[in-house]
Write an enzyme that holds these catalytic residues in place. Sequence first.
Site, PDB file in Angstrom:
ATOM      1  N   CYS A 143      -3.894  -1.341  -1.667  1.00  0.00           N
ATOM      2  CA  CYS A 143      -3.056  -0.217  -2.095  1.00  0.00           C
ATOM      3  C   CYS A 143      -3.890   0.957  -2.591  1.00  0.00           C
ATOM      4  O   CYS A 143      -3.475   2.119  -2.478  1.00  0.00           O
ATOM      5  CB  CYS A 143      -2.057  -0.647  -3.162  1.00  0.00           C
ATOM      6  N   HIS A 217      -0.932  -1.606  -9.329  1.00  0.00           N
ATOM      7  CA  HIS A 217      -0.611  -1.053  -8.010  1.00  0.00           C
ATOM      8  C   HIS A 217      -0.968   0.435  -7.993  1.00  0.00           C
ATOM      9  O   HIS A 217      -0.775   1.144  -8.982  1.00  0.00           O
ATOM     10  CB  HIS A 217       0.878  -1.246  -7.727  1.00  0.00           C
TER      11      HIS A 217
END
Length: 280
Positions: A143, A217
């Site tokens: 990510c 994230h």
Amino acid sequence: MIINVAYAIAIITTLLRNMSAPNNNDKAAIIPTDEGSNDSTKPGFYSTKQGDDFRWPPLESNPDVFAQYLHSIGLPTTFSIGEVFGFDEDLLAFIPQPVLGIIVCYERLIPKSQYREQDKGSPDNYDKVAWYMHQSGTLDNACGIIACIHAIMNCPLVALDPSTTLGAYKQRVETFTPTERKTALEQDTAFQKAHKKHAARGQTAAVNSDQSKVKHHFIAYVLNNEGDLVELDGTKAGPVIIGKCDGDLLRGSIKEVKGKLERGEISESLSMMTFNLANE
């Protein structure tokens, strides 16, 4: 002793894989290629062999790690990655301008099912940005680089050399759908090698051995051609169009992050980096 155990596990895994009979009905996702070469060292090479089992390790939220990674795969050195040390105006004054993209790393506290409707993203917004790609479970720990790709590909100032890993990837998948771009990245061996190398830098190596420690994230914020602030998160249904921010990408992004904090969507364990022109 740790090395011996890991070595033994690797041998056993290899033996079991070799003992498995191939299923001729299985087909790998094929990404079109026009190189006419099987040289996996070349930028833009895509493996289509089923069984390729590369696990994308997480990256440390460290501007130096990201800058070195991006420059090694083709981002011109006229661009760099900076760090936001705090949200106070006195600290924001030190950030190089203009800010071309924002990369945020945070710990999510709620499942996607609890997102506000306006925060879920939509495929209807694909054409409202220059570039968007999805993120799969295979790319779960990629990510960070996907957030950077979102920032870079949505910046009209960036010109990439197609002979580099990043430039070859862009050239290959520019006309692909967001899902096809995701599949192409999964299979890009040149990207895999660069990612593995730079994931071993900083303190990240301590996390790679225990995936349960990966709690955070990465997402990106950019401005689109209409001047709207847009959140780009490959795990969502599409881009999230936030709205006008008076052309101030940095403070608009900070406002959004503060909103997530106030609503209890993310924890205070977060970091923010900038994509910007390099200091002379």
